[in-house]
Design a protein around this motif. Structure first.
Motif: not given
Lengths: 501, 501
Positions: A113, A116, A118, B175-178, B180-181, B184, B202, B365, B369, B374
């Motif tokens: 991701x 951004x 988003x 949600x993304x395991x890494x 929220x964009x 991050x 990232x 990641x 997970x 997450x």
């Protein structure tokens, strides 16, 4: 979006009054280097000269001199009334030298991701079991999704805001690793009433979901070299969690009554625990029969082993009456019970629970603390109210009616569009239907085609540890309207009709 | 408080139309048994006869008959306009036979908040290092507590409510395991700016705090049988986390410059990682010198080992300028960096982060997970705004001014009341002061006396893995007003004056 200035750029400015280098030069060098190194980025605001002089404990003059030079050379730019920023267009192709640029090329993860703002994850990868969680998408027939569109948002937001406004210093500090007393009491009452679980509030531990619960079970019950019996087929992430402490996984076949107890006995005495999903076997959907439950309890008592009961999808049962939990049938304290609110409320809540036998309570609290200390307090407070004020019972009743409709839409659509190439194996409970594909059709291929048409599913074959695998689709229906389910089954029918057998 | 009725009592009512027993008798038996077994409790509401008849798919008559009998015998009681409840006073001493009652006697844990609705934990146990987290108390000189009274409550509640009201189905789902964009990206910018960490969004993983971060490091970097170097003395819960995957802990002495690198080299090639606290060594408080940092990085590159940098308490430094993170000095990708918002915002937030080298990103990641899927989405959204809108930088600046005052009050009080029996070893950074006790005074004894006077502290001796232990007190000052700190040092002085040497 531009961020506000951080005065905390001091690590970039190791000012040394005895260095023989003028202060303004040291400040200039430090900031220029941070910009060229990519640690301060184009568009990022820098502190005012006044604030920076205070932070550095120097007079304002050297800071002004350094800034003037950086502005002149184009590293910084001022905006009237807005402050000073790192230039969007940097001089002498400086950015090409940023060593960090090479980093982004080595990404091999799905989490791309990037920077951004988003929060939407990529939806383009096909959906296999362990990866499915990563996919933030809400496409049919994604598993484990509740009817988020029917969630009582306003009520929930009110409960959250009620506590969010009024958090006391004590509630903001370190919480009890076992969880908030009020929530543990409310969960205990719910489980006694709705699941016939034998428990008191102090037997309940609040954790961040069933994944965390399984990890904590592994830490307490399993040592390296121990064996743990798991269902075959079963839930891939449960296998990962149970193996995390170095235990060896022993897959035991599941038939229409549940785990094969003779096969379990045959594994011998190194098996310290068996993990089962009695209410709704993942992925096949069967409910463990009463006879099999008693045999399982006898096995555990006889061997001195533990049963980990993942009471997954117990809340919604459409065919025949719900059985109580296995834990409630156990008089010998051999069952550790776990569940989650992810599928009955919403996944991003991250609240689940363990119910542990009294003789293990102390070890479990210690392991839960060593895992991640305790769960966030705000949602524990809101959830305790949600349970105590009766909203939860009402919510379950309402959702059940909705799921009956969505399940019917799915079964109806499958019968109409997919007959002959797909057969329903189980649709008795929970939020998904288990299906088998006709001989020769590979589930992975079908799911790849589904991805191209905006659909997804979980491959039954991905739930096996061994090589003997059935091909089938696990189709979630909880998160989609009846109409959307109807349309999606028609597309699935087209895909299946075109599939090579 | 009475809870609302749950219609989900069906597990207690396994109605069988072919049993040859009248339906009303089966319903009567099931409810009476659930009450006698303690699964339905005095004061608990039961469903109305109408709702229960629908749930059981029977006519209302047998339900009415069963309820009438239970009301007549005193198991249930009706309240006008409120419904039907399990009686507060049960007949024939029924409750004495509840088998669950024996459970409460076997509690051996500190988590005995039982079934009250209070969230306040017991405050009566003395505070040793690993137990200190369990103590919900806010007594001086509890460690790791920020100035919760000075937290911008209203602003934070507004950000939480803003997102709480507007959560989309996608934000309520998985949600993304890494992480929220947006969060991050905001964390990456903060770390580049304030800590000179070299990272992109990232590279950042959102986790539930530093404890979780350490567990995930252990899962990725350490296999059973590997050795991991830890600081001696060091943070007990870090040792627990790093040993969780079966790695062997190798304590390495810490001197005034940080970890002894010669001793680290002497441990040999089985050491796969070293975990250090470079900004503010826990518990001694020293900052690892630049020379020692470079030597540590060389060791890691030479051995192909990893450095786990717990950048604990890096935000507040009172003496000399802050050094950037060790991670920022590393050009060979050997450092995994971690931090938490627990001490700069508030502990119950449960948000921390990892910054991982690109070559390890995918493994991290996956491990994150498998850990607990997450982190809750609501607080990630609110925190991203808090960082991006500049509130965080302002908050740090404001808190620093407050901590300067509280630290001064503590040092002043210690000099005035405790001189001779207690010497300050380090007060350079963070939220606690490290002190040594005069020869012969045992820290455990002092802390026991402190508990009797409403104070607490962490024993320096509890931070050692080996038997050579210094006696001292770790005194937190972040969470208490200057006045309260002043009074507490006077009491501590009295305790020390009376201490046997």
């Amino acid at each position: 979006m531009k961020t506000a200035a951080s005065p905390h750029i001091l690590p970039h400015l190791p000012i040394d009054r005895n260095a023989g280098v003028p202060l303004h030069r040291q400040i200039y060098d430090g900031l220029r280097r941070a910009i060229l190194d990519g640690l301060l980025r184009p568009g990022q605001r820098v502190p005012s000269t006044r604030v920076l002089a205070v932070e550095l404990e120097v007079s304002r003059l050297p800071v002004l001199t350094a800034y003037e030079q950086l502005l002149h050379e184009g590293y910084l730019q001022g905006r009237v009334g807005a402050g000073t920023f790192v230039s969007e267009a940097l001089p002498d192709d400086a950015l090409r030298s940023i060593p960090l640029a090479s980093r982004t090329t080595s990404s091999t993860t799905s989490s791309t991701t990037s920077s951004t703002t988003s929060s939407t994850a990529s939806n383009t990868t096909p959906n296999s079991a362990p990866r499915s969680r990563r996919d933030g998408g809400l496409r049919p027939f994604r598993m484990s999704l509740p009817a988020l569109d029917e969630f009582p948002h306003t009520l929930w937001a009110r409960l959250v805001a009620r506590h969010g406004r009024a958090l006391t210093p004590r509630q903001m500090g370190y919480g009890d690793p076992a969880g908030l007393g009020a929530l543990r009491a409310a969960i205990a009452e719910h489980l006694r009433t709705a699941r016939a679980v034998r428990c008191e509030a102090e037997d309940v531990l609040v954790v961040s979901g069933s994944q965390a619960a399984l990890r904590i079970c592994a830490a307490v019950l399993l040592a390296a070299g121990d064996r743990v019996a798991v269902e075959e087929p079963g839930y891939p992430l449960a296998r990962a969690a149970l193996g995390a402490s170095g235990a060896e996984l022993a897959p035991v076949p599941v038939d229409d009554e549940g785990m094969d107890i003779a096969a379990l006995h045959a594994l011998g005495h190194r098996v310290r625990a068996a993990c089962v999903t009695p209410s709704h076997q993942y992925p096949l959907g069967v409910s463990i029969t009463a006879a099999r439950r008693l045999a399982l309890l006898d096995w555990a008592a006889h061997r001195g082993a533990w049963i980990i009961e993942d009471d997954y999808d117990s809340e919604y049962r459409y065919v025949s009456r719900p059985l109580g939990a296995l834990q409630g049938m156990d008089s010998r304290g051999r069952v550790v019970y776990l569940g989650t609110f992810s599928k009955v409320l919403f996944p991003a809540l991250r609240v689940g629970y363990l119910v542990v036998p009294p003789m293990l309570r102390r070890k479990f609290v210690e392991a839960r603390e060593a895992f991640d200390l305790f769960s966030p307090t705000l949602y524990q407070l809101a959830l305790a109210d949600f349970l105590r004020e009766g909203h939860f019972a009402r919510h379950l009743r309402r959702m059940r009616a909705i799921y009956i409709g969505r399940r019917a839409a799915l079964l109806d659509g499958l019968a109409r569009h997919c007959g002959g190439r797909l057969s329903v194996h189980n649709a008795d409970a929970g939020l998904h239907v288990t299906t088998f594909l006709a001989a020769g059709i590979r589930d992975g291929d079908v799911i790849e085609r589904m991805g191209e048409r905006g659909l997804t599913a979980t491959a039954l074959s991905s739930c096996y540890a061994g090589s003997a695998r059935r091909s089938g689709l696990l189709l979630g229906f909880g998160g989609f309207s009846e109409r959307r389910i109807g349309r999606a089954t028609r597309v699935l029918g087209e895909i299946l009709a075109a599939a090579k057998t």
